[in-house]
Design a protein around this motif. Structure first.
Motif, PDB file in Angstrom:
ATOM      1  N   GLU A 204       0.811  -1.214   0.000  1.00  0.00           N
ATOM      2  CA  GLU A 204       0.000   0.000   0.000  1.00  0.00           C
ATOM      3  C   GLU A 204       0.846   1.267   0.000  1.00  0.00           C
ATOM      4  OE1 GLU A 204      -3.383   1.165  -0.039  1.00  0.00           O
ATOM      5  OE2 GLU A 204      -3.409  -0.701  -1.134  1.00  0.00           O
ATOM      6  N   HIS A 205       2.155   1.124   0.096  1.00  0.00           N
ATOM      7  CA  HIS A 205       3.047   2.284   0.052  1.00  0.00           C
ATOM      8  C   HIS A 205       3.962   2.177  -1.160  1.00  0.00           C
ATOM      9  CE1 HIS A 205       1.802   2.743   4.264  1.00  0.00           C
ATOM     10  NE2 HIS A 205       2.211   3.991   4.156  1.00  0.00           N
ATOM     11  N   PHE A 206       4.302   3.319  -1.711  1.00  0.00           N
ATOM     12  CA  PHE A 206       5.220   3.335  -2.849  1.00  0.00           C
ATOM     13  C   PHE A 206       6.651   3.185  -2.351  1.00  0.00           C
ATOM     14  CE2 PHE A 206       1.515   5.418  -4.715  1.00  0.00           C
ATOM     15  CZ  PHE A 206       1.411   4.708  -5.898  1.00  0.00           C
ATOM     16  N   GLY A 207       7.301   2.156  -2.845  1.00  0.00           N
ATOM     17  CA  GLY A 207       8.683   1.893  -2.476  1.00  0.00           C
ATOM     18  C   GLY A 207       9.316   0.891  -3.422  1.00  0.00           C
ATOM     19  N   SER A 208       8.578  -0.181  -3.703  1.00  0.00           N
ATOM     20  CA  SER A 208       9.073  -1.204  -4.623  1.00  0.00           C
ATOM     21  C   SER A 208       8.519  -0.954  -6.023  1.00  0.00           C
ATOM     22  CB  SER A 208       8.654  -2.596  -4.151  1.00  0.00           C
ATOM     23  OG  SER A 208       7.261  -2.773  -4.321  1.00  0.00           O
ATOM     24  N   PRO A 209       9.199  -1.427  -7.060  1.00  0.00           N
ATOM     25  CA  PRO A 209       8.696  -1.252  -8.420  1.00  0.00           C
ATOM     26  C   PRO A 209       7.272  -1.764  -8.611  1.00  0.00           C
ATOM     27  CG  PRO A 209      10.974  -1.978  -8.489  1.00  0.00           C
ATOM     28  CD  PRO A 209      10.541  -2.050  -7.040  1.00  0.00           C
ATOM     29  N   SER A 210       6.910  -2.838  -7.914  1.00  0.00           N
ATOM     30  CA  SER A 210       5.574  -3.409  -8.091  1.00  0.00           C
ATOM     31  C   SER A 210       4.475  -2.445  -7.684  1.00  0.00           C
ATOM     32  CB  SER A 210       5.448  -4.712  -7.285  1.00  0.00           C
ATOM     33  OG  SER A 210       5.634  -4.474  -5.905  1.00  0.00           O
ATOM     34  N   SER A 211       4.743  -1.556  -6.725  1.00  0.00           N
ATOM     35  CA  SER A 211       3.735  -0.579  -6.298  1.00  0.00           C
ATOM     36  C   SER A 211       3.420   0.384  -7.439  1.00  0.00           C
ATOM     37  CB  SER A 211       4.232   0.199  -5.082  1.00  0.00           C
ATOM     38  OG  SER A 211       4.447  -0.656  -3.981  1.00  0.00           O
ATOM     39  N   TRP A 212       4.453   0.871  -8.106  1.00  0.00           N
ATOM     40  CA  TRP A 212       4.227   1.786  -9.226  1.00  0.00           C
ATOM     41  C   TRP A 212       3.633   1.053 -10.430  1.00  0.00           C
ATOM     42  CZ3 TRP A 212       8.944   3.164  -6.494  1.00  0.00           C
ATOM     43  CH2 TRP A 212       8.878   4.430  -5.882  1.00  0.00           C
ATOM     44  N   GLU A 213       4.012  -0.202 -10.610  1.00  0.00           N
ATOM     45  CA  GLU A 213       3.422  -0.982 -11.708  1.00  0.00           C
ATOM     46  C   GLU A 213       1.920  -1.151 -11.497  1.00  0.00           C
ATOM     47  OE1 GLU A 213       5.631  -4.584 -11.775  1.00  0.00           O
ATOM     48  OE2 GLU A 213       7.371  -3.704 -12.790  1.00  0.00           O
ATOM     49  N   ARG A 214       1.531  -1.367 -10.249  1.00  0.00           N
ATOM     50  CA  ARG A 214       0.108  -1.504  -9.931  1.00  0.00           C
ATOM     51  C   ARG A 214      -0.637  -0.206 -10.220  1.00  0.00           C
ATOM     52  NH1 ARG A 214      -2.036  -2.387  -3.778  1.00  0.00           N
ATOM     53  NH2 ARG A 214      -4.274  -2.047  -4.144  1.00  0.00           N
ATOM     54  N   ALA A 215      -0.087   0.916  -9.777  1.00  0.00           N
ATOM     55  CA  ALA A 215      -0.730   2.209 -10.036  1.00  0.00           C
ATOM     56  C   ALA A 215      -0.807   2.486 -11.528  1.00  0.00           C
ATOM     57  CB  ALA A 215       0.029   3.330  -9.324  1.00  0.00           C
ATOM     58  N   SER A 216       0.231   2.148 -12.253  1.00  0.00           N
ATOM     59  CA  SER A 216       0.252   2.395 -13.694  1.00  0.00           C
ATOM     60  C   SER A 216      -0.774   1.555 -14.427  1.00  0.00           C
ATOM     61  CB  SER A 216       1.656   2.112 -14.247  1.00  0.00           C
ATOM     62  OG  SER A 216       2.598   3.028 -13.719  1.00  0.00           O
ATOM     63  N   SER A 217      -1.125   0.416 -13.863  1.00  0.00           N
ATOM     64  CA  SER A 217      -2.133  -0.433 -14.498  1.00  0.00           C
ATOM     65  C   SER A 217      -3.529   0.170 -14.408  1.00  0.00           C
ATOM     66  CB  SER A 217      -2.136  -1.826 -13.852  1.00  0.00           C
ATOM     67  OG  SER A 217      -2.716  -1.794 -12.550  1.00  0.00           O
ATOM     68  N   TYR A 218      -3.727   1.094 -13.468  1.00  0.00           N
ATOM     69  CA  TYR A 218      -5.034   1.701 -13.268  1.00  0.00           C
ATOM     70  C   TYR A 218      -5.340   2.803 -14.280  1.00  0.00           C
ATOM     71  CZ  TYR A 218      -5.154  -0.455  -8.572  1.00  0.00           C
ATOM     72  OH  TYR A 218      -5.159  -1.329  -7.516  1.00  0.00           O
TER      73      TYR A 218
END
Length: 320
Positions: A204-218
């Motif tokens: 739920e926090h931005f730190g790892s690449p997967s967090s930004w990948e998830r947001a970018s998918s939206y």
């Protein structure tokens, strides 16, 4: 040329004389736009719109990531308090009376925002642009609590951003909240830069690449505000990240931190590859801004503006 800490400080201070206040600033070095997160980087100093502009001119900075609070305060917003960090800051429990007062203040501010004519923001923009400073990014702390905002208020912030001439909004929401934000970003065609810290394992926090990948998918316009200092401290490889995700990056925050969750330190004394990142941006002609976010303690015998001048000079020399 090899610099000692003392000689570097003298060079930086000489380069940022009072004459800066009389000249149009230009902080695009080697094709890379250098900006600053304000008023956050001017902590402990007066933070009005005029104060911020005066500091930008003294430092010779022609671009800024500007928080919304000084804009609204300049335009007469009620209850326009100081800027604060995003989620996770914590606070003491409020009494029922304090909670009621907070709700009333929030409602008063909401009504003021929705009654404000967009042309008011254009007058603020003109003030900065006439001085040679472009508001490239607007930092929105309210998006950290996006659930507290109505759709009309979210639209208001996007309209504010466009009227100020900015092309990017930066904020620090939880990752799951970027689905809602992203819908507005796509609607208004304004890019979002989600700022990360060091929480590599919390989805739920931005730190790892997967967090930004998830947001970018939206959403198409959801993007990345990479803080290379925090990312390095958390064990990340900032150079590899930028190489892989550069198309999604809205801007990078510059600071120097030690590895292994180490502290913020004066630039050049930590493990963050600031110089290498700037040179890679120059080489690859990446279009995003490199934004100073000042966080290390001011050394004894110095002052904040002198240290900020050193940071700007560091960028200029790295990009020479």
């Amino acid at each position: 040329m090899k610099y000692t800490r003392r000689s570097f400080g003298k060079t930086a201070l000489a380069a940022f004389s009072a004459a800066r206040l009389l000249a149009q600033p230009n902080s695009k070095f080697g094709g890379v736009q250098i900006g600053i997160n304000a008023p956050y980087s001017f902590r402990g100093m007066p933070g009005s719109a005029d104060d911020i502009l005066r500091n930008l001119l003294q430092l010779g900075l022609s671009s800024v990531e500007l928080r919304s609070q000084p804009v609204e305060a300049f335009l007469g917003a009620p209850n326009s308090g100081p800027a604060r960090r995003g989620p996770g800051g914590g606070s003491a429990a409020l009494t029922s009376e304090q909670e009621a007062a907070q709700r009333a203040a929030a409602e008063e501010l909401r009504k003021w925002r929705l009654s404000l004519a967009p042309d008011k923001f254009k007058s603020f923009r003109k003030k900065y642009e006439d001085a040679g400073v472009h508001i490239d990014i607007v930092k929105l702390d309210p998006f950290g609590d996006i659930d507290q905002l109505t759709d009309a208020e979210v639209d208001y912030f996007f309209e504010m951003t466009k009227a100020l001439g900015a092309r990017i909004i930066s904020c620090e929401p939880r990752v799951s909240k970027t689905e809602r934000i992203g819908k507005f970003a796509d609607k208004h065609q304004v890019r979002m830069g989600y700022h990360g810290h060091t929480e590599m394992k919390d989805p739920e926090h931005f730190g790892s690449p997967s967090s930004w990948e998830r947001a970018s998918s939206y959403a198409k316009y959801n993007g990345i505000n990479l803080d290379i200092g925090h990312y390095t401290a958390a064990g990340g490889d900032a150079m590899a990240f930028i190489e892989r995700y550069h198309a999604r990056i809205t801007h990078v925050h510059l600071k120097d931190r030690k590895a292994n969750m180490g502290p913020n330190v004066p630039w050049g004394q930590g493990d963050t590859p600031i110089k290498q990142v700037l040179q890679e941006m120059k080489k690859k002609k990446y279009p995003f801004q490199a934004t100073i976010e000042y966080e290390y303690d001011v050394p004894q015998g110095s002052n904040l503006m002198a240290e900020l001048a050193k940071c700007v000079q560091f960028c200029k020399e790295a990009l020479a």
